[in-house]
Design a protein around this motif. Structure first.
Motif: not given
Length: 185
Positions: A52-70
């Motif tokens: 999901x991070x790669x599809x959104x143009x981001x490097x790490x999945x950790x940010x996506x995990x924080x986004x999902x929690x938020x």
């Protein structure tokens, strides 16, 4: 094989999915909101956080995990940016409403010493008022006006070009500049 997600994405309602897809397609939307919506939709479609991070143009999945929690905690408000540092806002909703109330009232020539509001004359009036804001800055006033939908140059009541009202010994006099039109062009 990826690890089990600690805080998996809750099921999206049809309204949430429609809004996320709308934000993802919008060309006038902020890039960070589009990337967050893309990541959330990818996770909702079954992609891992890294994919999901790669599809959104981001490097790490950790940010996506924080986004999902938020997103699980706050819903669609997770798409918006949060406070990015710096001092906390000093004035809340009641103080901002006080600023807008002062802006909406026409200035009194004798009391406020002006015919139209500028940021500094509005600041002076707010600081002098008994129920006013003694430390308010012109920047705070400007931000409050922008957030309320005002464009300061457009909503201000300007004097007619080439005329001005001046205080003289004999009273208030309208002074006209005969060269005002040639000066404009």
């Amino acid at each position: 094989m990826s690890r089990r997600q600690k805080d998996p994405l809750r099921p999206l309602s049809s309204e949430e999915r429609a809004l996320l897809e709308q934000v993802q397609r919008a060309r006038s939307e902020r890039a960070e909101r589009v990337a967050r919506a893309t990541a959330l939709l990818a996770v909702a479609d079954g992609a891992s956080y890294t994919a999901a991070a790669q599809r959104a143009g981001r490097k790490s999945g950790d940010g996506v995990a924080q986004l999902v929690a938020r997103f699980n905690a706050h819903g669609l408000a997770a798409l918006d940016s949060r406070h990015g540092g710096g001092p906390a806002r000093q004035y809340g909703a009641t103080e901002q409403e006080r600023i807008l109330a002062a802006f909406r009232r026409p200035p009194d020539r004798a009391q406020d010493r002006t015919a139209t509001w500028s940021l500094t004359t509005l600041q002076r009036a707010l600081r002098r008022a008994p129920d006013g804001l003694p430390q308010v800055s012109t920047f705070t006033i400007l931000q409050t006006l922008y957030e309320a939908g005002y464009s300061y140059q457009r909503s201000r009541s300007w004097c007619h070009t080439g005329t001005a009202r001046r205080q003289r010994k004999r009273g208030v006099v309208t002074v006209t500049d005969p060269d005002a039109t040639p000066k404009k062009s």
